[in-house]
Design a protein around this motif. Structure first.
Motif, short mmCIF file in Angstrom:
data_model
loop_
_atom_site.label_atom_id
_atom_site.label_comp_id
_atom_site.label_asym_id
_atom_site.label_seq_id
_atom_site.Cartn_x
_atom_site.Cartn_y
_atom_site.Cartn_z
N CYS A 27 0.85 -1.19 0.00
CA CYS A 27 0.00 0.00 0.00
C CYS A 27 0.88 1.24 0.00
O CYS A 27 1.81 1.33 0.81
N GLN A 28 0.57 2.17 -0.86
CA GLN A 28 1.35 3.40 -0.94
C GLN A 28 0.59 4.61 -0.40
O GLN A 28 1.15 5.68 -0.21
N TYR A 29 -0.70 4.45 -0.18
CA TYR A 29 -1.53 5.52 0.39
C TYR A 29 -1.37 6.82 -0.41
O TYR A 29 -1.43 7.91 0.14
N SER A 30 -1.15 6.70 -1.71
CA SER A 30 -0.84 7.87 -2.53
C SER A 30 -1.77 7.99 -3.73
O SER A 30 -1.43 8.66 -4.71
N ALA A 31 -2.92 7.32 -3.67
CA ALA A 31 -3.87 7.39 -4.79
C ALA A 31 -4.80 8.58 -4.59
O ALA A 31 -4.93 9.12 -3.49
N ASP A 32 -5.43 8.95 -5.69
CA ASP A 32 -6.37 10.07 -5.67
C ASP A 32 -7.75 9.50 -5.99
O ASP A 32 -8.00 9.11 -7.13
N THR A 37 -1.34 7.42 -9.17
CA THR A 37 -0.76 8.74 -9.50
C THR A 37 0.69 8.53 -9.96
O THR A 37 1.16 7.40 -10.08
N ASP A 38 1.37 9.64 -10.16
CA ASP A 38 2.79 9.56 -10.56
C ASP A 38 3.62 8.80 -9.52
O ASP A 38 4.64 8.21 -9.84
N TRP A 39 3.15 8.86 -8.27
CA TRP A 39 3.88 8.11 -7.23
C TRP A 39 3.94 6.62 -7.60
O TRP A 39 4.99 5.99 -7.51
N HIS A 40 2.79 6.09 -8.02
CA HIS A 40 2.74 4.65 -8.38
C HIS A 40 3.58 4.37 -9.62
O HIS A 40 4.16 3.30 -9.76
N LEU A 44 6.11 1.48 -8.85
CA LEU A 44 6.05 0.20 -9.56
C LEU A 44 7.07 0.16 -10.70
O LEU A 44 7.62 -0.90 -11.01
N GLY A 45 7.33 1.34 -11.30
CA GLY A 45 8.33 1.41 -12.37
C GLY A 45 9.69 0.97 -11.87
O GLY A 45 10.42 0.25 -12.55
N MET A 84 -4.61 3.00 -13.63
CA MET A 84 -3.80 1.80 -13.39
C MET A 84 -3.21 1.29 -14.70
O MET A 84 -2.06 0.87 -14.77
N LYS A 85 -4.00 1.39 -15.76
CA LYS A 85 -3.52 0.93 -17.08
C LYS A 85 -2.28 1.72 -17.50
O LYS A 85 -1.32 1.16 -18.00
N ARG A 86 -2.31 3.04 -17.25
CA ARG A 86 -1.16 3.88 -17.62
C ARG A 86 0.11 3.37 -16.92
O ARG A 86 1.16 3.24 -17.55
N VAL A 87 -0.02 3.06 -15.64
CA VAL A 87 1.15 2.62 -14.88
C VAL A 87 1.59 1.22 -15.34
O VAL A 87 2.77 0.96 -15.58
#
Ligand SMILES: Cc1cc2nc3c(=O)[nH]c(=O)nc-3n(C[C@H](O)[C@H](O)[C@H](O)COP(=O)(O)O)c2cc1C
Length: 213
Positions: A27-32, A37-40, A44-45, A84-87
């Motif tokens: 869990c990154q607790y960084s979603a909107d 977001t760019d954090w993910h 994940l990158g 999610m698809k973008r990431v």
């Protein structure tokens, strides 16, 4: 010389992992509002570059109220899916490792502050939401008492899980997606087990979701 077993392939059903290193769902607790977001993208990158045999995406709510916190990922809207698809598309261009998504529902542990905000139940000024669980038993005495799921709501929840596995467009776009059903988080198991045992309807819900087609 034989390579260490850690670096040998592993067959998991129809998927072959190139090695036995798995990136845990984190869990990154960084979603909107459930959207990555760019954090993910960066998080994940980075792991896509690592060479691990399998990447797991963090616990992702099948419904909005099934998220743990305001910052948790979800798959309950088209926007969530597109983000999610973008990431994952970017990860796919970096690695051939399968990518799994841990789909879950936080139940009575939902509506929680991000860890760095205290990790407690959201207060009235923090836009808490109505939590649900098989029985109206609070996780602890400072936590929200969840509304007891009706059997109709249990079926809806089962269908929300099943819908994830049937969303062909999403599965196709995300390529070799694996789904892990997370109803209880590993590190919470020992803390949650007592509440789970008190909740006599919990096993009914597990069985129902486990048997969803
Ligand atoms: C930052 C962080 C976030 C985590 N988020 C999840 C999660 O979303 N789902 C889950 O099942 N476990 C989660 N975990 C638990 C890990 O997946 C893993 O089970 C745990 O760290 C124990 O593994 P370890 O002994 O290798 O660290 C998280 C752990 C950390 C450190």
């Amino acid at each position: 010389m034989q390579p260490p077993k850690l670096f040998t392939p592993l067959q998991l059903g129809g998927i072959t992992l190139a090695n036995r290193i798995v990136v845990s769902p984190m869990c990154q607790y960084s979603a909107d509002d459930g959207s990555m977001t760019d954090w993910h993208f960066a998080h994940l990158g980075t792991f896509a570059c690592s060479g691990a045999g399998l990447l797991m995406v963090e616990a992702t709510g099948v419904t909005r109220e099934g998220r743990i916190s305001h910052g948790c990922t979800g798959l309950y809207s088209d926007h969530n899916e597109a983000a999610m698809k973008r990431v994952l598309d970017a990860c796919r261009r970096i690695t051939r490792a399968p990518i799994g998504v841990q789909i879950g529902h936080a139940g009575r542990k939902g509506s929680t502050q991000r860890p760095w905000e205290g990790g407690q139940s959201l207060s009235a000024s923090e836009s808490p939401w109505r939590t649900v669980a098989p029985s109206a038993i609070a996780y602890d005495n400072t936590w929200h008492t969840p509304a007891e799921l009706t059997s109709g709501e249990m079926s809806e929840l089962r269908d929300a899980f099943a819908a994830m596995t049937k969303d062909e467009q999403f599965l196709k776009e995300a390529d070799k997606i694996g789904l892990e059903v997370g109803l209880i988080r590993g590190e919470d198991l020992n803390r949650d087990i007592e509440t789970t045992l008190r909740d006599k309807r919990m096993m009914d819900l597990y069985r129902m979701i486990g048997s969803a087609q």
